[in-house]
Write an enzyme that holds these catalytic residues in place. Structure first.
Site, PDB file in Angstrom:
ATOM      1  N   CYS A 168      -5.282  24.325  -1.433  1.00  0.00           N
ATOM      2  CA  CYS A 168      -4.343  25.193  -2.143  1.00  0.00           C
ATOM      3  C   CYS A 168      -3.196  25.705  -1.266  1.00  0.00           C
ATOM      4  O   CYS A 168      -2.324  24.942  -0.903  1.00  0.00           O
ATOM      5  CB  CYS A 168      -5.123  26.328  -2.799  1.00  0.00           C
ATOM      6  SG  CYS A 168      -4.298  26.967  -4.263  1.00  0.00           S
ATOM      7  N   ARG A 182       0.877  29.754 -14.782  1.00  0.00           N
ATOM      8  CA  ARG A 182       0.234  29.117 -13.633  1.00  0.00           C
ATOM      9  C   ARG A 182      -0.684  27.987 -14.113  1.00  0.00           C
ATOM     10  O   ARG A 182      -1.042  27.936 -15.285  1.00  0.00           O
ATOM     11  CB  ARG A 182      -0.597  30.144 -12.861  1.00  0.00           C
ATOM     12  CG  ARG A 182       0.227  31.269 -12.274  1.00  0.00           C
ATOM     13  CD  ARG A 182      -0.672  32.339 -11.681  1.00  0.00           C
ATOM     14  NE  ARG A 182      -1.433  31.868 -10.524  1.00  0.00           N
ATOM     15  CZ  ARG A 182      -0.939  31.775  -9.293  1.00  0.00           C
ATOM     16  NH1 ARG A 182       0.322  32.100  -9.052  1.00  0.00           N
ATOM     17  NH2 ARG A 182      -1.701  31.357  -8.306  1.00  0.00           N
ATOM     18  N   HIS A 189     -10.694  24.546  -5.651  1.00  0.00           N
ATOM     19  CA  HIS A 189     -11.535  25.478  -4.896  1.00  0.00           C
ATOM     20  C   HIS A 189     -12.616  26.000  -5.814  1.00  0.00           C
ATOM     21  O   HIS A 189     -12.864  25.426  -6.876  1.00  0.00           O
ATOM     22  CB  HIS A 189     -10.723  26.604  -4.258  1.00  0.00           C
ATOM     23  CG  HIS A 189      -9.580  27.103  -5.063  1.00  0.00           C
ATOM     24  ND1 HIS A 189      -9.714  27.654  -6.285  1.00  0.00           N
ATOM     25  CD2 HIS A 189      -8.247  27.119  -4.789  1.00  0.00           C
ATOM     26  CE1 HIS A 189      -8.529  28.017  -6.720  1.00  0.00           C
ATOM     27  NE2 HIS A 189      -7.617  27.689  -5.864  1.00  0.00           N
TER      28      HIS A 189
HETATM   29  N1  GLN Z   1       0.750  30.737  -3.655  1.00  0.00           N
HETATM   30  C1  GLN Z   1       0.409  29.462  -4.096  1.00  0.00           C
HETATM   31  C2  GLN Z   1       0.673  29.225  -5.566  1.00  0.00           C
HETATM   32  O1  GLN Z   1       0.493  30.124  -6.392  1.00  0.00           O
HETATM   33  C3  GLN Z   1      -1.034  29.154  -3.734  1.00  0.00           C
HETATM   34  C4  GLN Z   1      -2.033  29.919  -4.543  1.00  0.00           C
HETATM   35  C5  GLN Z   1      -3.423  29.787  -4.057  1.00  0.00           C
HETATM   36  O2  GLN Z   1      -3.714  29.450  -2.885  1.00  0.00           O
HETATM   37  N2  GLN Z   1      -4.314  30.087  -4.947  1.00  0.00           N
HETATM   38  O3  GLN Z   1       1.063  28.154  -5.894  1.00  0.00           O
END
Ligand code: GLN
Length: 248
Positions: A94, A131, A197
């Site tokens: 990630c 997201r 994850h």
């Molecule tokens: N900041 C990054 C995003 O939102 C990674 C997020 C995360 O590691 N969960 O894309």
């Protein structure tokens, strides 16, 4: 045999149980009588890459990534690219995955230069855009048994691969790198990046063993094999998640 693991920024990049990944590597090696050391390497510390067989970096949000990005470039860039070229195993999840690409443009539009270890870049379209969140199933076509990885993703950034890197797998369910091209994660040499994850390796013991075996073979020869462990509980959980995710 011995497996030497470096865990980068364990205190900053640790959302979604990232330490579970190093614990799984450690225990699965130890159960086979392989000695394991895990060294945590944080901000400001050089990475003596020749001392490690496997390097892990976990996930974080934009704020942690900003702290880590500058440090990665200043104290660990040359070491990580030498480790990749030498075939050391690298796993990045990630936020860490995004920073090993060429660049990450955060939710606020600010650009963080990455290490270019993977030929990819990531753009976060801003907090008004939904997201990529949910369960993921990914098929690894490079694996001779074409096994799947299951996991959970939660990222705003959309990642686009260049021609010098292949995806870790193809998306069966979920978003993956960008929700469009059907790819999830990246791989080059023995370096792997992924959005999965929750954490990744406890849910996918075969992939944990792939990383351990690859790391040991570089050091102890191609004939190195790992004895079988009883993974029936994990296999049942894997199947259940796969089934449930594919129904949706
Ligand atoms: N900041 C990054 C995003 O939102 C990674 C997020 C995360 O590691 N969960 O894309």
């Amino acid at each position: 045999m011995e497996l030497r693991i470096a865990h980068l920024y364990a205190d900053l990049l640790n959302i979604y149980g990232d330490r579970g990944n190093t614990i799984v590597l450690q225990r699965r090696a130890q159960w086979r009588g392989i000695a394991v050391s895990v060294q945590s390497i944080g901000l400001g510390r050089e990475l003596a890459w020749q001392d490690f067989d496997l390097i892990f970096v976990g996930g974080g949000q934009d704020r942690q990534q900003t702290l880590v990005a500058a440090d990665l470039r200043q104290t660990k860039a040359a070491a990580l690219s030498a480790a990749r070229d030498d075939g050391r195993v690298i796993l990045a999840v990630c936020g860490g995955y995004q920073l090993l690409g060429h660049s990450y443009r955060g939710a606020d539009g600010g650009e963080l230069p990455g290490l270019g270890l993977f030929d990819l870049h990531t753009v976060h379209p801003g907090s008004a855009v939904p997201r990529c969140i949910g369960d993921v199933v990914v098929r690894c076509d490079w694996d001779e048994q074409r096994r799947t990885l299951v996991g959970f993703e939660n990222h705003g950034g959309r990642t686009y691969l260049g021609p010098r890197c292949a995806p870790l797998g193809s998306v069966v369910a979920g978003f993956g790198n960008n929700g469009r091209d059907g790819g999830e994660g990246a791989r080059t040499h023995n370096a792997f990046g992924t959005y999965l994850h929750g954490s990744l390796l406890p849910k996918n013991p075969w992939f944990a063993d792939h990383l351990i075996a690859t790391a040991l073979r570089r050091r102890y020869g191609a004939a190195t094999t790992l004895s079988r462990l009883d993974d029936s509980l994990e296999a049942a959980a894997h199947e259940a998640l796969e089934r449930r995710t594919l129904q949706h």
